[in-house]
Design a protein around this motif. Structure first.
Motif, PDB file in Angstrom:
ATOM      1  N   UNK A 114      19.801  30.904  17.475  1.00  0.00           N
ATOM      2  CA  UNK A 114      19.906  32.327  17.377  1.00  0.00           C
ATOM      3  C   UNK A 114      21.143  32.622  16.662  1.00  0.00           C
ATOM      4  N   UNK A 115      22.273  31.676  16.645  1.00  0.00           N
ATOM      5  CA  UNK A 115      23.469  32.080  16.023  1.00  0.00           C
ATOM      6  C   UNK A 115      23.731  31.687  14.523  1.00  0.00           C
ATOM      7  N   UNK A 169      19.495  31.470  12.797  1.00  0.00           N
ATOM      8  CA  UNK A 169      18.810  32.728  12.210  1.00  0.00           C
ATOM      9  C   UNK A 169      19.935  33.628  11.398  1.00  0.00           C
ATOM     10  N   UNK A 170      21.218  33.966  11.824  1.00  0.00           N
ATOM     11  CA  UNK A 170      22.081  34.741  11.381  1.00  0.00           C
ATOM     12  C   UNK A 170      22.588  34.291  10.029  1.00  0.00           C
ATOM     13  N   UNK A 200      19.927  41.410  18.165  1.00  0.00           N
ATOM     14  CA  UNK A 200      19.039  40.462  17.880  1.00  0.00           C
ATOM     15  C   UNK A 200      18.663  39.499  18.893  1.00  0.00           C
ATOM     16  N   UNK A 201      20.024  39.402  19.824  1.00  0.00           N
ATOM     17  CA  UNK A 201      19.812  38.418  20.888  1.00  0.00           C
ATOM     18  C   UNK A 201      18.541  39.010  21.918  1.00  0.00           C
ATOM     19  N   UNK A 202      18.742  40.340  22.190  1.00  0.00           N
ATOM     20  CA  UNK A 202      17.665  40.696  22.994  1.00  0.00           C
ATOM     21  C   UNK A 202      16.243  40.656  22.247  1.00  0.00           C
ATOM     22  N   UNK A 203      16.039  40.861  21.288  1.00  0.00           N
ATOM     23  CA  UNK A 203      14.759  40.221  20.765  1.00  0.00           C
ATOM     24  C   UNK A 203      14.415  38.819  20.590  1.00  0.00           C
ATOM     25  N   UNK A 204      15.608  38.083  20.383  1.00  0.00           N
ATOM     26  CA  UNK A 204      15.352  36.360  20.660  1.00  0.00           C
ATOM     27  C   UNK A 204      14.881  36.271  21.943  1.00  0.00           C
ATOM     28  N   UNK A 205      15.399  36.695  22.961  1.00  0.00           N
ATOM     29  CA  UNK A 205      14.991  36.496  24.228  1.00  0.00           C
ATOM     30  C   UNK A 205      13.509  37.036  24.736  1.00  0.00           C
ATOM     31  N   UNK A 206      13.142  38.162  24.041  1.00  0.00           N
ATOM     32  CA  UNK A 206      11.921  38.893  24.329  1.00  0.00           C
ATOM     33  C   UNK A 206      10.846  38.196  23.910  1.00  0.00           C
ATOM     34  N   UNK A 228      10.436  34.945  23.497  1.00  0.00           N
ATOM     35  CA  UNK A 228       9.990  33.727  24.124  1.00  0.00           C
ATOM     36  C   UNK A 228       9.823  32.384  23.149  1.00  0.00           C
ATOM     37  N   UNK A 229      10.574  32.263  22.266  1.00  0.00           N
ATOM     38  CA  UNK A 229      10.326  31.081  21.422  1.00  0.00           C
ATOM     39  C   UNK A 229       9.392  31.357  20.409  1.00  0.00           C
ATOM     40  N   UNK A 230       8.790  32.346  20.344  1.00  0.00           N
ATOM     41  CA  UNK A 230       7.911  32.611  19.082  1.00  0.00           C
ATOM     42  C   UNK A 230       9.081  32.718  17.877  1.00  0.00           C
ATOM     43  N   UNK A 231       9.086  31.482  17.245  1.00  0.00           N
ATOM     44  CA  UNK A 231       9.956  31.620  16.240  1.00  0.00           C
ATOM     45  C   UNK A 231       9.722  32.655  14.948  1.00  0.00           C
ATOM     46  N   UNK A 232       8.466  33.002  14.470  1.00  0.00           N
ATOM     47  CA  UNK A 232       8.231  34.037  13.761  1.00  0.00           C
ATOM     48  C   UNK A 232       8.652  35.367  13.940  1.00  0.00           C
ATOM     49  N   UNK A 233       8.497  35.761  15.223  1.00  0.00           N
ATOM     50  CA  UNK A 233       8.570  36.972  15.861  1.00  0.00           C
ATOM     51  C   UNK A 233      10.135  37.323  15.943  1.00  0.00           C
ATOM     52  N   UNK A 234      11.002  36.603  16.056  1.00  0.00           N
ATOM     53  CA  UNK A 234      12.226  36.677  16.392  1.00  0.00           C
ATOM     54  C   UNK A 234      12.970  37.521  14.978  1.00  0.00           C
TER      55      UNK A 234
END
Ligand code: OGA
Ligand code: NI
Length: 312
Positions: free
Chosen positions: A190-191, A228-229, A291-297, A299-305
């Motif tokens: 995520x960083x 991602x950033x 973004x971090x909240x989205x990343x957690x939500x 759950x590893x779906x790399x497209x959705x992040x």
């Protein structure tokens, strides 16, 4: 605390709640170690203009093509077995992931996590201190080389882009059935950028062009990957590659990971210098914390992040 895998793995076959579904488990397929992921000699970037340009190009190409590269001659003294086992303030020891209680399937790994910047607020041990300072300067150096390649001014990633630095020790004990489980499932970090010491045991794999490829374990090199950033800030020029960690039945594997993160409130958006009429921004501005909240939500779906931040 949930019990660490390290404390029970010898007594048991693989428990049911470590078995991944067929579509995400590694299976029996052999994933070869790739000779294509570049190994870059950073010593060369300090001896003259041509060498430096060459290093910049190598790093930039690797960051574009793979989102991954390795560096040696990096100037960090290697003391990888000397990390602190002291769970002090801000430091935590846990198993699988922070999300243990909510996850259906657990990862075959134990973790020690330690905040590592600003040092005087968090540090109690010299080894972690020296290591963190050296890896930080390596990270900033690599960031500057990438900036040079992208056409961003040196020091672009000062302060708020990089001031949260985390040290994570992953420990993957030998596993009774590596084909059914994972140390870490497919994800992008995520960083901003990640600097990882893999040691000599194979296990890190990168997903490229629909295939898994192994990252060669080189005990003296650091593996670097784009988060991602950086994909957003580079306006899609660099890629945050998906990767995972597999286990093996013979050798325990320990990796030491440094995550360089923006502060939560930092606004992340494509760098102005990389956006113009021909290259409109691919992402809208957002706060890193958002973004971090989205990343957690997701759950590893790399497209959705990154989806909520994409512009069309
Ligand atoms: C991570 C990671 C890989 C490894 O911690 O984000 O990708 O080999 N680790 O431990
Ligand atoms: Ni990762």
């Amino acid at each position: 605390m949930e019990t660490l895998v390290s404390s029970w793995f010898k007594d048991q076959s693989l428990p049911e709640n470590y078995v991944f579904p067929p579509e995400t488990r590694p299976g029996e397929a052999i994933v070869p170690v790739s000779k294509n992921i570049p190994i870059i000699d950073l010593g060369k970037s300090v001896v003259g203009h041509d060498h430096r340009n060459n290093t910049v190009q190598q790093i930039l190409n690797a960051a574009q093509k793979f989102g991954f590269f390795q560096v040696n001659n990096h100037g960090v003294s290697e003391r990888q077995n000397d990390y602190s086992k002291d769970p002090r303030k801000g430091c935590s020891l846990y198993t699988s992931s922070y999300n243990y209680d909510n996850e259906e399937i657990h990862f075959w790994r134990d973790n020690l996590r330690h905040p590592s910047h600003p040092l005087d607020e968090v540090i109690h041990r010299d080894v972690v201190g020296t290591y963190s300072v050296e890896v930080r300067s390596l990270s900033l150096r690599i960031l500057d080389l990438i900036c040079e390649g992208l056409g961003l001014q040196p020091g672009y990633f000062g302060d708020e882009f990089t001031n949260v630095q985390l040290l994570l020790v992953n420990h993957y004990p030998p596993c009774p059935n590596p084909s059914l489980t994972l140390g870490l499932s497919k994800h992008s970090d995520p960083n901003l950028i990640t600097i990882l010491l893999q040691g000599e045991v194979n296990g890190l794999q990168v997903f490229k062009d629909g295939q898994w490829i192994g990252v060669e374990p080189l005990p003296s090199a650091f593996v670097d990957n784009i988060g991602y950033q950086f994909q957003v800030i580079s306006n899609g020029k660099l890629r945050s590659a998906e990767h995972r960690a597999v286990t093996n039945s013979r050798n325990a594997r320990t990796t030491i990971v440094t995550f360089i993160n923006p502060s939560f409130s930092r606004i992340i958006e494509p760098a102005k210098a990389l956006v113009n009429e021909c290259k409109p921004p691919l992402y809208r501005a957002f706060r890193y914390g958002e973004f971090l909240n989205t990343y957690k939500a997701v759950k590893g779906d790399t497209e959705a992040a990154l989806k909520p931040y994409k512009l069309d």
